[in-house]
Design a protein around this motif. Structure first.
Motif, PDB file in Angstrom:
ATOM      1  N   ARG A  87       0.818  -1.225   0.000  1.00 14.97           N
ATOM      2  CA  ARG A  87       0.000   0.000   0.000  1.00 14.97           C
ATOM      3  C   ARG A  87       0.852   1.276   0.000  1.00 14.97           C
ATOM      4  O   ARG A  87       0.485   2.262  -0.624  1.00 14.97           O
ATOM      5  CB  ARG A  87      -0.942   0.003   1.196  1.00 14.97           C
ATOM      6  N   LYS A  88       1.977   1.246   0.713  1.00 11.76           N
ATOM      7  CA  LYS A  88       2.798   2.459   0.849  1.00 11.76           C
ATOM      8  C   LYS A  88       3.729   2.690  -0.339  1.00 11.76           C
ATOM      9  O   LYS A  88       3.974   3.838  -0.708  1.00 11.76           O
ATOM     10  CB  LYS A  88       3.640   2.399   2.128  1.00 11.76           C
ATOM     11  N   PHE A  89       4.279   1.599  -0.907  1.00 10.03           N
ATOM     12  CA  PHE A  89       5.325   1.770  -1.914  1.00 10.03           C
ATOM     13  C   PHE A  89       4.966   1.184  -3.281  1.00 10.03           C
ATOM     14  O   PHE A  89       5.072   1.856  -4.308  1.00 10.03           O
ATOM     15  CB  PHE A  89       6.647   1.151  -1.426  1.00 10.03           C
ATOM     16  N   VAL A  90       4.580  -0.075  -3.291  1.00 15.61           N
ATOM     17  CA  VAL A  90       4.424  -0.777  -4.563  1.00 15.61           C
ATOM     18  C   VAL A  90       3.229  -0.258  -5.355  1.00 15.61           C
ATOM     19  O   VAL A  90       3.358   0.068  -6.539  1.00 15.61           O
ATOM     20  CB  VAL A  90       4.327  -2.299  -4.336  1.00 15.61           C
ATOM     21  N   HIS A  91       2.069  -0.161  -4.732  1.00 21.81           N
ATOM     22  CA  HIS A  91       0.865   0.274  -5.444  1.00 21.81           C
ATOM     23  C   HIS A  91       1.011   1.690  -6.001  1.00 21.81           C
ATOM     24  O   HIS A  91       0.722   1.915  -7.190  1.00 21.81           O
ATOM     25  CB  HIS A  91      -0.369   0.156  -4.547  1.00 21.81           C
ATOM     26  N   PRO A  92       1.463   2.666  -5.205  1.00 28.58           N
ATOM     27  CA  PRO A  92       1.634   4.006  -5.792  1.00 28.58           C
ATOM     28  C   PRO A  92       2.653   4.046  -6.929  1.00 28.58           C
ATOM     29  O   PRO A  92       2.436   4.713  -7.949  1.00 28.58           O
ATOM     30  CB  PRO A  92       2.111   4.868  -4.617  1.00 28.58           C
ATOM     31  N   THR A  93       3.748   3.301  -6.784  1.00 25.57           N
ATOM     32  CA  THR A  93       4.776   3.291  -7.836  1.00 25.57           C
ATOM     33  C   THR A  93       4.254   2.643  -9.107  1.00 25.57           C
ATOM     34  O   THR A  93       4.420   3.188 -10.205  1.00 25.57           O
ATOM     35  CB  THR A  93       6.034   2.552  -7.348  1.00 25.57           C
ATOM     36  N   LEU A  94       3.607   1.508  -8.963  1.00 19.60           N
ATOM     37  CA  LEU A  94       3.070   0.822 -10.139  1.00 19.60           C
ATOM     38  C   LEU A  94       1.941   1.620 -10.775  1.00 19.60           C
ATOM     39  O   LEU A  94       1.809   1.637 -12.007  1.00 19.60           O
ATOM     40  CB  LEU A  94       2.595  -0.580  -9.772  1.00 19.60           C
ATOM     41  N   LYS A  99       1.318   2.825 -17.278  1.00 17.51           N
ATOM     42  CA  LYS A  99       1.277   3.003 -18.739  1.00 17.51           C
ATOM     43  C   LYS A  99       2.637   2.743 -19.361  1.00 17.51           C
ATOM     44  O   LYS A  99       2.743   2.049 -20.375  1.00 17.51           O
ATOM     45  CB  LYS A  99       0.805   4.422 -19.057  1.00 17.51           C
ATOM     46  N   GLU A 100       3.704   3.259 -18.755  1.00 11.28           N
ATOM     47  CA  GLU A 100       5.054   3.044 -19.279  1.00 11.28           C
ATOM     48  C   GLU A 100       5.440   1.566 -19.219  1.00 11.28           C
ATOM     49  O   GLU A 100       6.036   1.039 -20.158  1.00 11.28           O
ATOM     50  CB  GLU A 100       6.054   3.876 -18.477  1.00 11.28           C
ATOM     51  N   ILE A 101       5.087   0.924 -18.122  1.00 11.52           N
ATOM     52  CA  ILE A 101       5.402  -0.509 -17.980  1.00 11.52           C
ATOM     53  C   ILE A 101       4.646  -1.325 -19.025  1.00 11.52           C
ATOM     54  O   ILE A 101       5.208  -2.220 -19.668  1.00 11.52           O
ATOM     55  CB  ILE A 101       5.083  -1.000 -16.549  1.00 11.52           C
ATOM     56  N   ASP A 102       3.355  -1.003 -19.231  1.00 14.64           N
ATOM     57  CA  ASP A 102       2.566  -1.721 -20.244  1.00 14.64           C
ATOM     58  C   ASP A 102       3.148  -1.530 -21.637  1.00 14.64           C
ATOM     59  O   ASP A 102       3.233  -2.484 -22.418  1.00 14.64           O
ATOM     60  CB  ASP A 102       1.112  -1.259 -20.215  1.00 14.64           C
ATOM     61  N   ASP A 103       3.559  -0.289 -21.944  1.00 15.52           N
ATOM     62  CA  ASP A 103       4.167  -0.031 -23.257  1.00 15.52           C
ATOM     63  C   ASP A 103       5.460  -0.822 -23.434  1.00 15.52           C
ATOM     64  O   ASP A 103       5.701  -1.401 -24.505  1.00 15.52           O
ATOM     65  CB  ASP A 103       4.442   1.466 -23.435  1.00 15.52           C
ATOM     66  N   CYS A 104       6.287  -0.847 -22.387  1.00 11.09           N
ATOM     67  CA  CYS A 104       7.546  -1.621 -22.457  1.00 11.09           C
ATOM     68  C   CYS A 104       7.272  -3.098 -22.640  1.00 11.09           C
ATOM     69  O   CYS A 104       7.961  -3.772 -23.411  1.00 11.09           O
ATOM     70  CB  CYS A 104       8.374  -1.388 -21.196  1.00 11.09           C
TER      71      CYS A 104
END
Length: 195
Positions: A87-94, A99-104
């Motif tokens: 909740r603190k780190f992974v969800h906000p970062t992802l 969109k960038e990760i999906d494009d990659c």
């Protein structure tokens, strides 16, 4: 001692959560399901990071014990470590980079497909060339092998029949056997003697 730590991590970090994930899926309890999904996401990131930290930090005192403690902290229902990290780190970062990760990932998938097709074609060409080369060399090797067998047969005939037949006769006899025309004349001769 390291083996004990390895099995502890295997049991508590992988098998225990896998069993409770199974129970969450079976009971269709959404709250439990979400909890274990968060754990598996954090555990996947931990395992990925661990691949590199094992190389550089394995000399650190109590390194393996700290890893076991971290996995216990992730699993604990009191600390809810995996939920906290997610909740603190992974969800906000992802969420911010989704969109960038999906494009990659799409580009990587397209490139890997193109590379697979390219290397597949090259592999088929190499295999076809190798098969043709092997067949052409195989014919030569086969004829050489047969020739060596016939030379051995000649030397065997010479060795066995040297006491009764002169060598020149045994060579002529074996050469007649290797050509098809004399064998036809021999069969015609037996046919003509029957008339």
């Amino acid at each position: 001692f390291i083996v004990y730590l390895f099995f502890s991590r295997l049991i508590f970090g992988t098998l225990y959560p896998a069993y409770y994930s199974y129970k969450a899926v079976k009971s269709k309890d959404i709250k439990e399901y979400v909890k274990w999904m968060m754990y598996w996401i954090i555990f996947a990131l931990f395992t990925t990071a661990e691949t590199f930290t094992d190389i550089f930090l394995c000399w650190f005192p109590f390194y393996y014990e700290l890893k076991i403690a971290f996995v216990a902290w992730l699993l604990s229902p009191y600390t809810k470590g995996s939920s906290l990290l997610y909740r603190k780190f992974v969800h906000p970062t992802l969420s911010s980079k989704e969109k960038e990760i999906d494009d990659c990932l799409i580009q990587a998938k397209d490139r890997s497909y193109d590379a697979l097709v390219h290397f597949g074609k090259r592999g088929l060409n190499v295999a076809a060339t190798a098969a043709v080369m092997a067949a052409s060399k195989g014919q030569g090797a086969l004829s050489e092998r047969l020739r060596s067998f016939s030379m051995q047969d000649l030397s065997t005939i010479r060795g066995d029949s040297s006491s009764t037949v002169p060598p020149s006769v045994s060579v002529r006899t074996s050469s007649k056997q290797s050509h098809p025309k004399p064998s036809r004349s021999a069969s015609e001769g037996t046919g003509s003697s029957g008339k």
